[in-house]
Design a protein around this motif. Structure first.
Motif, mmCIF file in Angstrom:
data_model
loop_
_atom_site.group_PDB
_atom_site.id
_atom_site.type_symbol
_atom_site.label_atom_id
_atom_site.label_comp_id
_atom_site.label_asym_id
_atom_site.label_seq_id
_atom_site.Cartn_x
_atom_site.Cartn_y
_atom_site.Cartn_z
ATOM 1 N N GLU A 69 36.631 49.571 34.792
ATOM 2 C CA GLU A 69 36.651 50.913 35.372
ATOM 3 C C GLU A 69 37.765 51.815 34.818
ATOM 4 N N GLU A 110 29.823 44.572 39.890
ATOM 5 C CA GLU A 110 30.367 44.746 41.238
ATOM 6 C C GLU A 110 29.357 45.473 42.110
ATOM 7 N N GLU A 142 42.839 45.235 48.657
ATOM 8 C CA GLU A 142 41.979 46.348 48.269
ATOM 9 C C GLU A 142 42.817 47.564 47.889
HETATM 10 C C1 GCO Z 1 36.886 48.968 42.018
HETATM 11 C C2 GCO Z 1 37.549 47.751 41.607
HETATM 12 C C3 GCO Z 1 37.625 46.664 42.651
HETATM 13 C C4 GCO Z 1 37.600 47.144 44.090
HETATM 14 C C5 GCO Z 1 36.182 47.202 44.604
HETATM 15 C C6 GCO Z 1 36.136 47.754 46.031
HETATM 16 O O1 GCO Z 1 35.713 49.100 41.707
HETATM 17 O O2 GCO Z 1 37.558 49.798 42.612
HETATM 18 O O3 GCO Z 1 36.897 47.186 40.488
HETATM 19 O O4 GCO Z 1 38.851 46.082 42.323
HETATM 20 O O5 GCO Z 1 38.327 46.252 44.906
HETATM 21 O O6 GCO Z 1 35.421 48.045 43.822
HETATM 22 O O7 GCO Z 1 36.714 49.014 46.042
#
Ligand code: GCO
Length: 485
Positions: free
Chosen positions: A203, A388, A442
């Motif tokens: 990301e 994800e 988180e």
């Molecule tokens: C993101 C990250 C993750 C987060 C998940 C929930 O996408 O922000 O890759 O590390 O923890 O997405 O927000």
């Protein structure tokens, strides 16, 4: 309740009729009413079922075995940056409990595990000689996974940049492209004989927007110029590493890719007045990484802003062939003008009545099919893995010691059914990695958000598989998704 003679007769004649209609069996002479057949949306043979995590969110052991500080160590220890002052110091203690977590994945039948490598564990200052004990951990983890028949899918960067590199400008310093490529080769050189699928970044647009534009994530930089530099230098570092690994990996069978957060962006209310705000956010969040990688150029809307960072040859370096694209999808985004905002575009509400998750994110499974269809039609249908997808819901342990998380099951199920539809339309979707195995750190939300298939007791670190863990294990076993919870 005893069935009376009259009822008995009626029941037998009904069951006989039901047997004729195929609704019941007469096994052993006793008619048994068949359970309604569960309908399962089958996935393609060989579809890959896995789970994703990230180093800073689960490893803990931040001072163990020579690990250097990352920008998230610095940021989380700064007052007021993370809810409740939470940090990743302990996280899920995965560094010490990895074998137990691998066992959890194996028991659910998971076939692949996307983890991220903590760059500051491997190179404490982000450059120079590797830290042997840091490398040893990922060596142990890789072997533990393979011993259970689980493919290791390392991701080289999931936000925990070495602080020492940040002190040199981090992603705003163009030299990071070579630092990242050197690190990538060290890592691939150590476990690349066993790990065959490599994700470069996780990301980059989120890192650039929140970590370098808004300042709400580490390293807490702000301003448009920092956003544009951070995007370009991540794209450049990714391309440089891909080139280096391609050159080094000949014959090793490496599959190289990267992981982008891609979410359809709609104008709030479908209003024309909000359309420019949605186009701008789509460019900043999606296209700024997707287009240079797959099309070789920045979105027109942002080309002038990127121009000061782009040097001759950069776009050719960025446009490297990839073997797969990792897609993180959570929801659509709904934008409206935000005149005072950094980019002039801000979050707005989804359509009336849209379901929400525990942290109020819209619950819009159709948006996944929308993205997959766009990749199919506009980006030449690359092999895609959902890397994800998951949801935060407040989980409590019930009286029998179980965590009944039907909301999370419904969220994952509905997104899988959306993906199934995209497959029917020809999407090149190859696999699914749930976010995430364990309730974890988180980011700025700390530990109050729960995305895990497995609950982690913050005091004891005890792992408690939730109903969604068992549900997902059943999906894997069936290679298909029950169409109802
Ligand atoms: C993101 C990250 C993750 C987060 C998940 C929930 O996408 O922000 O890759 O590390 O923890 O997405 O927000």
């Amino acid at each position: 309740m005893r069935v009376t003679k009259g009822q008995g007769m009626r029941r037998r004649s009904f069951l006989k009729a039901a047997a004729v209609a195929g609704l019941a069996s007469t096994a052993g002479g006793r008619a048994v009413l068949a359970q309604p057949a569960e309908t399962v949306a089958a996935f393609p043979k060989g579809f890959l079922w896995g789970v994703s995590t990230s180093s800073y969110q689960i490893e803990g052991a931040v001072n163990a075995d020579g690990r250097g500080p990352s920008v998230w160590d610095t940021f989380s220890h700064a007052y007021g940056k993370v809810v409740n002052g939470d940090t990743g110091d302990v996280a899920c203690d995965h560094y010490n409990r990895y074998a137990e977590d691998v066992e959890l994945m194996a028991r659910a039948g998971m076939r692949a595990y996307r983890f991220s490598v903590a760059w500051p564990r491997v190179q404490p200052t982000g450059m120079g000689a590797p830290n042997a004990k840091g490398l040893d951990f990922y060596d142990r983890l890789t072997d533990a996974l393979l011993a259970k028949g689980i493919e290791p899918w390392p991701c080289l960067f999931h936000w925990d940049l070495p602080q020492a590199l940040q002190d040199k400008g981090g992603w705003t310093n163009r030299d990071i492209a070579s630092w990242f490529a050197d690190y990538a080769q060290i890592m691939a050189g150590r476990i690349g004989d066993r790990a065959k699928h490599w994700c470069m970044l996780n990301e980059p647009s989120v890192v650039a927007i929140f970590g370098h534009g808004y300042g709400s994530h580490a390293p807490g930089m702000t301003g448009k110029a920092n956003y544009f530099k951070a995007i370009h230098h991540q794209n450049l570092a990714q391309g440089t590493a891909l080139k280096a690994l391609r050159a080094a990996g000949g014959g090793k069978g490496w599959q190289l890719g990267t992981v982008l957060s891609l979410q359809p962006v709609w104008p709030v209310g479908g209003l024309d007045a909000n359309y420019p705000a949605s186009l701008m956010w789509d460019a900043l969040w999606n296209r700024a990484c997707l287009d240079p990688l797959l099309k070789g150029g920045y979105p027109e809307l942002l080309a002038n802003d990127f121009a000061p960072s782009v040097k001759p040859g950069d776009l050719e370096t960025i446009k490297q062939p990839i073997d797969f694209l990792g897609l993180n999808y959570y929801s659509r985004m709904h934008q409206q003008p935000d005149p005072g905002g950094l980019f002039g575009t801000g979050y707005g509400s989804p359509p009336e009545g849209t379901r929400r998750t525990g942290m109020d994110w819209p619950f819009e499974p159709d948006g996944l099919a929308e993205i997959l269809s766009e990749l199919q039609e506009e980006y030449d249908n690359p092999p895609v893995y959902v890397m994800e997808n998951g949801a935060d819901y407040p989980d409590t342990i019930g009286p029998q010691g179980k965590v009944e998380d039907g909301d999370r099951i419904a969220f994952i199920r509905d997104h899988l059914l959306s993906a199934r539809k995209a497959l029917d339309e020809g999407s090149n979707l190859k696999g699914w990695f749930v976010w995430t195995l364990l309730d974890n750190f988180e980011w700025a939300e700390g530990y109050r958000r729960h995305f895990g298939l497995v609950q982690v007791d913050r005091q004891t670190m005890k792992r408690t598989p939730k109903a969604s863990y068992y549900w997902y294990a059943d999906v894997i076993r069936k290679n298909g998704v029950p169409t109802s919870v």
